[in-house]
Motif scaffolding. Structure first.
Motif, PDB file in Angstrom:
ATOM      1  N   GLU A 193       0.598  -1.116  -0.104  1.00 37.78           N
ATOM      2  CA  GLU A 193       0.007   0.044  -0.319  1.00 37.78           C
ATOM      3  C   GLU A 193       0.733   1.184  -0.290  1.00 37.78           C
ATOM      4  OE1 GLU A 193      -2.902  -0.610   3.322  1.00 37.78           O
ATOM      5  OE2 GLU A 193      -3.800  -1.903   2.581  1.00 37.78           O
ATOM      6  N   ALA A 194       2.219   1.368  -0.255  1.00 31.32           N
ATOM      7  CA  ALA A 194       2.964   2.137  -0.214  1.00 31.32           C
ATOM      8  C   ALA A 194       2.688   3.309  -1.330  1.00 31.32           C
ATOM      9  CB  ALA A 194       4.257   2.095   0.068  1.00 31.32           C
ATOM     10  N   LEU A 195       2.862   4.122  -0.802  1.00 31.55           N
ATOM     11  CA  LEU A 195       2.213   5.566  -1.911  1.00 31.55           C
ATOM     12  C   LEU A 195       3.758   5.539  -2.636  1.00 31.55           C
ATOM     13  CD1 LEU A 195      -0.267   8.001  -0.202  1.00 31.55           C
ATOM     14  CD2 LEU A 195      -0.051   5.962  -2.258  1.00 31.55           C
ATOM     15  N   PRO A 196       3.751   6.184  -4.094  1.00 29.17           N
ATOM     16  CA  PRO A 196       5.067   6.180  -4.846  1.00 29.17           C
ATOM     17  C   PRO A 196       5.802   7.781  -4.500  1.00 29.17           C
ATOM     18  CG  PRO A 196       2.965   6.664  -5.795  1.00 29.17           C
ATOM     19  CD  PRO A 196       2.505   6.318  -5.056  1.00 29.17           C
ATOM     20  N   THR A 197       6.535   8.245  -4.227  1.00 27.18           N
ATOM     21  CA  THR A 197       7.401   9.427  -3.951  1.00 27.18           C
ATOM     22  C   THR A 197       8.141   9.950  -4.869  1.00 27.18           C
ATOM     23  OG1 THR A 197       8.484   8.208  -1.561  1.00 27.18           O
ATOM     24  CG2 THR A 197       9.520  10.004  -2.774  1.00 27.18           C
ATOM     25  N   ARG A 198       8.147  11.703  -5.531  1.00 27.55           N
ATOM     26  CA  ARG A 198       8.351  12.248  -6.191  1.00 27.55           C
ATOM     27  C   ARG A 198       9.690  12.798  -5.680  1.00 27.55           C
ATOM     28  NH1 ARG A 198       8.084  17.734  -7.891  1.00 27.55           N
ATOM     29  NH2 ARG A 198       6.942  17.878  -9.894  1.00 27.55           N
ATOM     30  N   TYR A 199      10.647  12.912  -7.126  1.00 27.32           N
ATOM     31  CA  TYR A 199      11.392  12.993  -7.199  1.00 27.32           C
ATOM     32  C   TYR A 199      11.944  13.817  -7.625  1.00 27.32           C
ATOM     33  CZ  TYR A 199      12.803   9.044  -5.021  1.00 27.32           C
ATOM     34  OH  TYR A 199      12.968   7.811  -3.235  1.00 27.32           O
ATOM     35  N   VAL A 200      12.944  15.374  -7.179  1.00 30.80           N
ATOM     36  CA  VAL A 200      13.535  16.612  -7.819  1.00 30.80           C
ATOM     37  C   VAL A 200      14.888  16.604  -7.817  1.00 30.80           C
ATOM     38  CG1 VAL A 200      13.462  19.097  -8.704  1.00 30.80           C
ATOM     39  CG2 VAL A 200      11.389  18.132  -7.454  1.00 30.80           C
ATOM     40  N   ASN A 201      15.559  15.730  -9.014  1.00 37.10           N
ATOM     41  CA  ASN A 201      16.997  16.220  -8.515  1.00 37.10           C
ATOM     42  C   ASN A 201      17.710  17.513  -9.700  1.00 37.10           C
ATOM     43  OD1 ASN A 201      16.091  14.119  -7.506  1.00 37.10           O
ATOM     44  ND2 ASN A 201      17.075  12.799  -8.732  1.00 37.10           N
ATOM     45  N   ARG A 202      18.558  18.163  -9.386  1.00 37.02           N
ATOM     46  CA  ARG A 202      19.419  18.804 -10.400  1.00 37.02           C
ATOM     47  C   ARG A 202      20.470  18.083 -10.396  1.00 37.02           C
ATOM     48  NH1 ARG A 202      19.594  24.872 -10.018  1.00 37.02           N
ATOM     49  NH2 ARG A 202      22.241  25.425 -10.793  1.00 37.02           N
ATOM     50  N   VAL A 203      20.795  18.510 -11.519  1.00 39.25           N
ATOM     51  CA  VAL A 203      21.686  17.922 -12.469  1.00 39.25           C
ATOM     52  C   VAL A 203      22.378  19.045 -13.543  1.00 39.25           C
ATOM     53  CG1 VAL A 203      20.664  15.630 -12.998  1.00 39.25           C
ATOM     54  CG2 VAL A 203      20.260  17.115 -14.683  1.00 39.25           C
ATOM     55  N   GLU A 204      24.050  18.760 -13.352  1.00 41.11           N
ATOM     56  CA  GLU A 204      25.046  19.361 -13.491  1.00 41.11           C
ATOM     57  C   GLU A 204      25.433  19.032 -15.126  1.00 41.11           C
ATOM     58  OE1 GLU A 204      27.302  21.844 -11.264  1.00 41.11           O
ATOM     59  OE2 GLU A 204      25.286  22.674 -10.222  1.00 41.11           O
ATOM     60  N   LEU A 205      26.074  19.623 -16.425  1.00 45.07           N
ATOM     61  CA  LEU A 205      27.129  18.627 -17.014  1.00 45.07           C
ATOM     62  C   LEU A 205      28.470  18.339 -16.519  1.00 45.07           C
ATOM     63  CD1 LEU A 205      26.735  16.508 -20.295  1.00 45.07           C
ATOM     64  CD2 LEU A 205      27.063  19.288 -21.537  1.00 45.07           C
ATOM     65  N   GLY A 206      28.989  16.949 -16.320  1.00 40.05           N
ATOM     66  CA  GLY A 206      30.211  16.683 -16.228  1.00 40.05           C
ATOM     67  C   GLY A 206      31.690  17.168 -17.113  1.00 40.05           C
ATOM     68  N   ASP A 207      32.667  17.473 -16.889  1.00 39.42           N
ATOM     69  CA  ASP A 207      33.718  17.171 -17.618  1.00 39.42           C
ATOM     70  C   ASP A 207      33.699  15.990 -18.548  1.00 39.42           C
ATOM     71  OD1 ASP A 207      34.107  20.204 -16.768  1.00 39.42           O
ATOM     72  OD2 ASP A 207      35.779  18.840 -15.463  1.00 39.42           O
ATOM     73  N   ASN A 208      32.952  14.848 -17.559  1.00 40.35           N
ATOM     74  CA  ASN A 208      33.015  13.356 -18.218  1.00 40.35           C
ATOM     75  C   ASN A 208      31.939  13.382 -19.840  1.00 40.35           C
ATOM     76  OD1 ASN A 208      30.973  13.362 -16.945  1.00 40.35           O
ATOM     77  ND2 ASN A 208      31.981  11.519 -15.504  1.00 40.35           N
ATOM     78  N   GLY A 209      31.144  15.442 -19.792  1.00 40.52           N
ATOM     79  CA  GLY A 209      30.367  14.608 -20.320  1.00 40.52           C
ATOM     80  C   GLY A 209      29.303  13.767 -20.572  1.00 40.52           C
ATOM     81  N   VAL A 210      28.764  13.539 -19.249  1.00 39.94           N
ATOM     82  CA  VAL A 210      27.623  13.289 -18.469  1.00 39.94           C
ATOM     83  C   VAL A 210      26.964  14.230 -17.140  1.00 39.94           C
ATOM     84  CG1 VAL A 210      27.349  11.079 -16.471  1.00 39.94           C
ATOM     85  CG2 VAL A 210      28.901  11.549 -17.838  1.00 39.94           C
ATOM     86  N   TRP A 211      25.617  13.605 -17.562  1.00 38.92           N
ATOM     87  CA  TRP A 211      25.026  14.653 -16.897  1.00 38.92           C
ATOM     88  C   TRP A 211      24.409  14.394 -15.647  1.00 38.92           C
ATOM     89  CZ3 TRP A 211      22.827  19.602 -18.096  1.00 38.92           C
ATOM     90  CH2 TRP A 211      23.132  19.443 -19.537  1.00 38.92           C
ATOM     91  N   GLN A 212      25.298  14.665 -14.339  1.00 37.44           N
ATOM     92  CA  GLN A 212      25.836  14.111 -13.421  1.00 37.44           C
ATOM     93  C   GLN A 212      24.607  15.046 -11.799  1.00 37.44           C
ATOM     94  OE1 GLN A 212      29.742  15.598 -12.685  1.00 37.44           O
ATOM     95  NE2 GLN A 212      30.591  13.199 -13.114  1.00 37.44           N
ATOM     96  N   THR A 213      23.722  14.089 -11.458  1.00 34.80           N
ATOM     97  CA  THR A 213      23.166  14.598 -10.181  1.00 34.80           C
ATOM     98  C   THR A 213      24.133  15.229  -8.961  1.00 34.80           C
ATOM     99  OG1 THR A 213      21.952  12.278 -10.444  1.00 34.80           O
ATOM    100  CG2 THR A 213      21.246  13.557  -8.680  1.00 34.80           C
ATOM    101  N   HIS A 214      23.873  16.267  -8.604  1.00 35.35           N
ATOM    102  CA  HIS A 214      24.755  16.883  -7.618  1.00 35.35           C
ATOM    103  C   HIS A 214      23.267  17.276  -6.625  1.00 35.35           C
ATOM    104  CE1 HIS A 214      28.321  19.345  -9.432  1.00 35.35           C
ATOM    105  NE2 HIS A 214      27.766  17.816 -10.599  1.00 35.35           N
ATOM    106  N   GLU A 215      21.717  16.912  -6.683  1.00 34.75           N
ATOM    107  CA  GLU A 215      20.807  17.245  -5.768  1.00 34.75           C
ATOM    108  C   GLU A 215      19.909  16.710  -6.031  1.00 34.75           C
ATOM    109  OE1 GLU A 215      20.847  21.647  -3.508  1.00 34.75           O
ATOM    110  OE2 GLU A 215      21.718  22.223  -5.242  1.00 34.75           O
ATOM    111  N   LYS A 216      19.158  16.296  -4.905  1.00 42.05           N
ATOM    112  CA  LYS A 216      18.239  15.113  -4.847  1.00 42.05           C
ATOM    113  C   LYS A 216      17.013  15.964  -3.295  1.00 42.05           C
ATOM    114  CE  LYS A 216      19.840  10.976  -6.672  1.00 42.05           C
ATOM    115  NZ  LYS A 216      19.165   9.392  -6.125  1.00 42.05           N
ATOM    116  N   GLU A 217      15.847  15.833  -3.866  1.00 44.51           N
ATOM    117  CA  GLU A 217      14.770  16.249  -3.229  1.00 44.51           C
ATOM    118  C   GLU A 217      13.392  15.818  -2.626  1.00 44.51           C
ATOM    119  OE1 GLU A 217      12.016  20.121  -3.409  1.00 44.51           O
ATOM    120  OE2 GLU A 217      13.677  20.696  -2.770  1.00 44.51           O
ATOM    121  N   ALA A 218      12.439  15.369  -2.338  1.00 45.31           N
ATOM    122  CA  ALA A 218      11.685  13.897  -2.133  1.00 45.31           C
ATOM    123  C   ALA A 218      10.883  14.293  -1.279  1.00 45.31           C
ATOM    124  CB  ALA A 218      12.512  12.190  -1.614  1.00 45.31           C
ATOM    125  N   GLU A 219       9.846  14.543  -2.245  1.00 45.26           N
ATOM    126  CA  GLU A 219       7.869  14.098  -1.685  1.00 45.26           C
ATOM    127  C   GLU A 219       7.500  12.978  -1.601  1.00 45.26           C
ATOM    128  OE1 GLU A 219       3.817  16.982  -2.628  1.00 45.26           O
ATOM    129  OE2 GLU A 219       5.501  16.783  -4.173  1.00 45.26           O
TER     130      GLU A 219
END
Length: 225
Positions: A193-219
């Motif tokens: 019966e667990a309800l879903p969690t909604r996430y808002v993540n901030r990503v930044e383009l790293g020197d390696n060309g990857v969109w890296q996750t820097h911050e996370k927030e959850a509801e």
């Protein structure tokens, strides 16, 4: 049993303790509503009247971008299912795909207990990296792991500038249970019966060309999922 924390300056580390009981406490980013809000995330995923920001840098073919990525292998008893993003925009798809790989990288360590694996730092930096390492430490100390099925859906991207964006998504973890890593014994059953969690993540383009996750927030128990 759902573990909740009051706000604090160390929420990035402490919030991970909410996630140990994966079936009820949201094992990857769980109940960390106590974390400081992500800058620019007030209307993430919502339509507004602001002018369209400048298109970010990114590879036009994210599925085959030529980046030398670490191989990720999540344990067989954890199934991570990602809903296909609705966008055809190549930059948005690159951002979402790297966000999915970031999630897989965390659970590769959680399910295999191999903290030396380089995939987490490849896809995660900043406060998010501190948070994920805190989560991993708890699983290792308690000698537990997540198993079952996770479903990630309702993907969205809000471009902030050429090298940063917000990623929104929901996660259904109602089929996740916690097991003893060594014996496989079920420590806590899944909460159907667990309800879903909604996430808002901030990503930044790293020197390696990857969109890296820097911050996370959850509801947790989000009505928007």
């Amino acid at each position: 049993m759902k573990r909740r924390l009051a706000g604090s300056a160390v929420a990035g580390l402490v919030a991970a303790s909410l996630l140990v009981t994966a079936c009820s406490s949201d094992a990857d980013g769980g109940d960390d509503g106590a974390a400081a809000p992500i800058e620019g995330a007030g209307g993430a995923g919502e339509t507004g009247e602001d002018p369209t920001p400048e298109e970010p840098a990114g590879d036009p073919t994210p599925e085959d971008d030529g980046i030398d990525r670490p191989e990720i292998r999540v344990a067989d008893d954890l199934e991570m299912v990602f809903e296909e993003p609705e966008t055809d925009d190549p930059v948005e798809r690159a951002i979402i795909l790297d966000s999915q790989r970031q999630l897989e990288a965390v659970y590769e360590v959680v399910t295999n207990h191999e903290p030396e694996n380089e995939s987490i730092s490849f896809y995660t930096q900043g406060n998010a990296l501190l948070r994920e390492m805190g989560l991993i430490d708890i699983f290792l100390e308690e000698r537990s792991a997540s198993a079952g099925r996770m479903f990630y859906f309702d993907w969205g991207v809000e471009i902030l500038d050429r090298e940063s964006a917000l990623v929104t998504f929901c996660r259904d973890y109602s089929e996740i249970y916690t097991k003893d890593f060594a014996t496989g014994e079920v420590i806590e059953e899944a909460d159907g019966e667990a309800l879903p969690t909604r996430y808002v993540n901030r990503v930044e383009l790293g020197d390696n060309g990857v969109w890296q996750t820097h911050e996370k927030e959850a509801e947790v128990d989000s009505p928007r999922c």
